[in-house]
Motif scaffolding. Structure first.
Motif, mmCIF file in Angstrom:
data_model
loop_
_atom_site.group_PDB
_atom_site.id
_atom_site.type_symbol
_atom_site.label_atom_id
_atom_site.label_comp_id
_atom_site.label_asym_id
_atom_site.label_seq_id
_atom_site.Cartn_x
_atom_site.Cartn_y
_atom_site.Cartn_z
ATOM 1 N N THR A 1 -5.226 -2.346 10.229
ATOM 2 C CA THR A 1 -4.743 -2.281 8.854
ATOM 3 C C THR A 1 -5.784 -1.624 7.976
ATOM 4 O O THR A 1 -6.973 -1.609 8.277
ATOM 5 C CB THR A 1 -4.423 -3.685 8.318
ATOM 6 O OG1 THR A 1 -5.602 -4.485 8.398
ATOM 7 C CG2 THR A 1 -3.310 -4.335 9.128
ATOM 8 N N GLU B 1 -1.678 -4.837 3.123
ATOM 9 C CA GLU B 1 -1.507 -5.172 4.537
ATOM 10 C C GLU B 1 -2.314 -6.411 4.950
ATOM 11 O O GLU B 1 -2.289 -6.802 6.116
ATOM 12 C CB GLU B 1 -1.938 -3.989 5.408
ATOM 13 C CG GLU B 1 -1.035 -2.771 5.277
ATOM 14 C CD GLU B 1 -1.498 -1.608 6.126
ATOM 15 O OE1 GLU B 1 -0.662 -1.021 6.847
ATOM 16 O OE2 GLU B 1 -2.697 -1.275 6.068
ATOM 17 N N LYS B 2 -3.003 -7.043 4.003
ATOM 18 C CA LYS B 2 -3.847 -8.194 4.329
ATOM 19 C C LYS B 2 -3.085 -9.347 4.993
ATOM 20 O O LYS B 2 -3.584 -9.939 5.960
ATOM 21 C CB LYS B 2 -4.565 -8.701 3.073
ATOM 22 C CG LYS B 2 -5.640 -9.750 3.372
ATOM 23 C CD LYS B 2 -6.402 -10.148 2.124
ATOM 24 C CE LYS B 2 -7.528 -11.117 2.462
ATOM 25 N NZ LYS B 2 -7.073 -12.321 3.150
ATOM 26 N N ILE C 1 -0.671 -9.191 6.997
ATOM 27 C CA ILE C 1 -0.460 -8.771 8.379
ATOM 28 C C ILE C 1 -1.745 -8.958 9.181
ATOM 29 O O ILE C 1 -1.741 -9.496 10.286
ATOM 30 C CB ILE C 1 0.000 -7.298 8.434
ATOM 31 C CG1 ILE C 1 1.357 -7.145 7.729
ATOM 32 C CG2 ILE C 1 0.075 -6.799 9.865
ATOM 33 C CD1 ILE C 1 1.813 -5.706 7.572
ATOM 34 N N GLU D 1 5.773 -8.021 8.589
ATOM 35 C CA GLU D 1 5.656 -6.551 8.629
ATOM 36 C C GLU D 1 6.922 -5.904 8.065
ATOM 37 O O GLU D 1 6.853 -4.971 7.263
ATOM 38 C CB GLU D 1 5.431 -6.083 10.061
ATOM 39 C CG GLU D 1 4.036 -6.364 10.588
ATOM 40 C CD GLU D 1 3.868 -5.902 12.017
ATOM 41 O OE1 GLU D 1 2.755 -5.485 12.368
ATOM 42 O OE2 GLU D 1 4.858 -5.977 12.788
ATOM 43 N N ILE E 1 7.047 -6.397 4.216
ATOM 44 C CA ILE E 1 6.076 -5.597 3.465
ATOM 45 C C ILE E 1 6.441 -4.121 3.480
ATOM 46 O O ILE E 1 6.509 -3.473 2.428
ATOM 47 C CB ILE E 1 4.651 -5.808 4.037
ATOM 48 C CG1 ILE E 1 4.141 -7.209 3.667
ATOM 49 C CG2 ILE E 1 3.681 -4.738 3.497
ATOM 50 C CD1 ILE E 1 2.795 -7.557 4.272
ATOM 51 N N TYR E 2 6.707 -3.579 4.656
ATOM 52 C CA TYR E 2 6.932 -2.133 4.762
ATOM 53 C C TYR E 2 8.309 -1.695 4.268
ATOM 54 O O TYR E 2 8.529 -0.508 4.014
ATOM 55 C CB TYR E 2 6.714 -1.670 6.207
ATOM 56 C CG TYR E 2 5.274 -1.800 6.650
ATOM 57 C CD1 TYR E 2 4.254 -1.162 5.948
ATOM 58 C CD2 TYR E 2 4.932 -2.570 7.762
ATOM 59 C CE1 TYR E 2 2.927 -1.282 6.346
ATOM 60 C CE2 TYR E 2 3.607 -2.696 8.161
ATOM 61 C CZ TYR E 2 2.609 -2.048 7.440
ATOM 62 O OH TYR E 2 1.307 -2.174 7.833
ATOM 63 N N GLN F 1 2.006 2.270 -3.326
ATOM 64 C CA GLN F 1 1.738 1.935 -1.931
ATOM 65 C C GLN F 1 2.229 3.039 -0.997
ATOM 66 O O GLN F 1 1.592 3.337 0.017
ATOM 67 C CB GLN F 1 2.378 0.589 -1.592
ATOM 68 C CG GLN F 1 1.653 -0.594 -2.233
ATOM 69 C CD GLN F 1 2.440 -1.887 -2.165
ATOM 70 O OE1 GLN F 1 3.625 -1.901 -1.829
ATOM 71 N NE2 GLN F 1 1.796 -3.001 -2.500
ATOM 72 N N HIS G 1 -2.995 8.291 4.445
ATOM 73 C CA HIS G 1 -3.760 7.633 5.504
ATOM 74 C C HIS G 1 -4.470 8.685 6.356
ATOM 75 O O HIS G 1 -3.885 9.701 6.741
ATOM 76 C CB HIS G 1 -2.835 6.788 6.377
ATOM 77 C CG HIS G 1 -3.564 5.827 7.254
ATOM 78 N ND1 HIS G 1 -4.216 6.225 8.405
ATOM 79 C CD2 HIS G 1 -3.760 4.483 7.149
ATOM 80 C CE1 HIS G 1 -4.776 5.165 8.976
ATOM 81 N NE2 HIS G 1 -4.520 4.103 8.238
ATOM 82 N N GLY H 1 5.175 0.421 9.868
ATOM 83 C CA GLY H 1 3.763 0.525 9.521
ATOM 84 C C GLY H 1 3.318 1.936 9.209
ATOM 85 O O GLY H 1 2.157 2.149 8.851
ATOM 86 N N GLN I 1 0.906 4.836 12.839
ATOM 87 C CA GLN I 1 0.921 3.764 13.835
ATOM 88 C C GLN I 1 1.484 4.238 15.175
ATOM 89 O O GLN I 1 1.099 3.742 16.226
ATOM 90 C CB GLN I 1 1.734 2.568 13.325
ATOM 91 C CG GLN I 1 1.184 1.915 12.070
ATOM 92 C CD GLN I 1 -0.149 1.218 12.300
ATOM 93 O OE1 GLN I 1 -0.600 1.065 13.426
ATOM 94 N NE2 GLN I 1 -0.795 0.800 11.215
#
Length: 317
Positions: free
Chosen positions: A3, A8-9, A11, A47, A50-51, A58, A65, A269, A273
């Motif tokens: 992460t 993402e914390k 997760i 997951e 969140i995603y 975000q 990334h 993710g 990923q």
């Protein structure tokens, strides 16, 4: 799963719990499979939650990334063959935009895209994906070559914007982008455009006029970045999250406003990923559109493309 971002914390915490329980089970020889299974189920639901509900900012973070697949990665993954072509035949070869002839499951295409680079040396070499005028002129040269040989054009968009330096303006940055818009509007072959990362301003639009325009799921496309918008409106970057929401720049927002034709899903993710799965999803969509668009004559392609962009937006009096 590694992460990176603050959101993402939860997760990361669950992953750590699973790891610790597994270690305890191995050390004590106690059956803790039920606990592990419960934590894994909770991890999967967390997951997904969140995603599936990322904010505008975000999504911007996800698009940046450092491990996210870039143009060269997708070319390597989806193309059977690729011959890179260089230079605009006037100034130089702009490394921020790469392109060449390629074959995708036997379909000959011209593929063009922004390339940012993965490390400091590569980013400097590719100018962080910010093209100079010669980059857009190289892209146009390749598009005209594709038109000459009646081959479809695929563009992969991933840039923070066109290079804003003085030398770029002196060599006609605005003119180069404007000419691309004009020429792409009437190109006689199919054009498919995909935002694979960041889609900022004219730098993105300079290779973004197509019969089909898509966005990968966790990307953004806007006239300005959230940071720049925040600095203009509030004289500070502190309001970038608020600016990102106001700009409606996510793939969901863009599809809802009728500005793109679809969203290409990413692995849970983000594309970083599972780059292979992200590339497979992109390839599937490209092959579907190539089959549909290559069956149309040039007049139909041009008319549909012009109508598509002319019908964008709402006019009120």
């Amino acid at each position: 799963m590694k992460t990176t971002f603050d959101f993402e914390k939860p997760i990361a915490d669950l992953q750590l719990q699973i790891e610790k329980v597994t270690q305890v089970a191995e050390k004590t020889q106690v059956d803790m499979s039920a606990t592990v299974r419960e934590l894994e189920e909770k991890l999967a639901s967390t997951e997904k939650e969140i995603y599936s509900n990322l904010t505008g900012w975000q999504n911007v973070q996800m698009s940046r990334h450092q491990d996210r697949p870039q143009t060269y990665d997708y070319i390597e993954a989806i193309c059977d063959e690729f011959i890179e072509l260089h230079g605009d035949r006037t100034v130089k070869d702009d490394k921020a935009i790469v392109g060449g002839m390629a074959s995708i499951d036997g379909n000959a295409v011209m593929i063009i895209g922004h390339q940012k680079g993965k490390n400091t040396k590569e980013r400097q070499y590719h100018n962080f994906g910010m093209a100079n005028p010669e980059g857009y002129r190289k892209a146009l040269r390749l598009m005209k070559m594709a038109e000459k040989f009646n081959k479809p054009v695929i563009t992969l968009i991933d840039t923070m914007g066109a290079y804003p330096g003085l030398e770029a303006e002196e060599r006609g940055q605005g003119e180069a982008i404007a000419r691309n818009l004009m020429e792409m509007a009437v190109l006689k072959v199919p054009i498919i455009c995909v935002v694979i990362g960041e889609g900022a301003s004219g730098g993105a639009l300079g290779i973004g006029v197509g019969n089909r325009v898509y966005m990968m799921e966790h990307t953004w496309y806007s006239v300005i970045s959230p940071e720049s918008c925040s600095s203009i409106l509030w004289r500070s970057w502190d309001h970038k999250e608020k600016a990102a929401e106001a700009l409606k720049l996510t793939s969901t927002d863009m599809l809802g406003n009728g500005l793109i034709d679809g969203i290409i899903p990413e692995p849970l993710g983000g594309a970083h990923q599972d780059p292979a799965k992200a590339a497979a999803n992109l390839k599937e969509q490209l092959l579907k559109d190539l089959a549909e668009l290559t069956a149309k004559d040039s007049d139909t392609l041009i008319k549909e493309r012009i109508d598509k962009f002319s019908n964008m937006g709402v006019v009120t009096e």
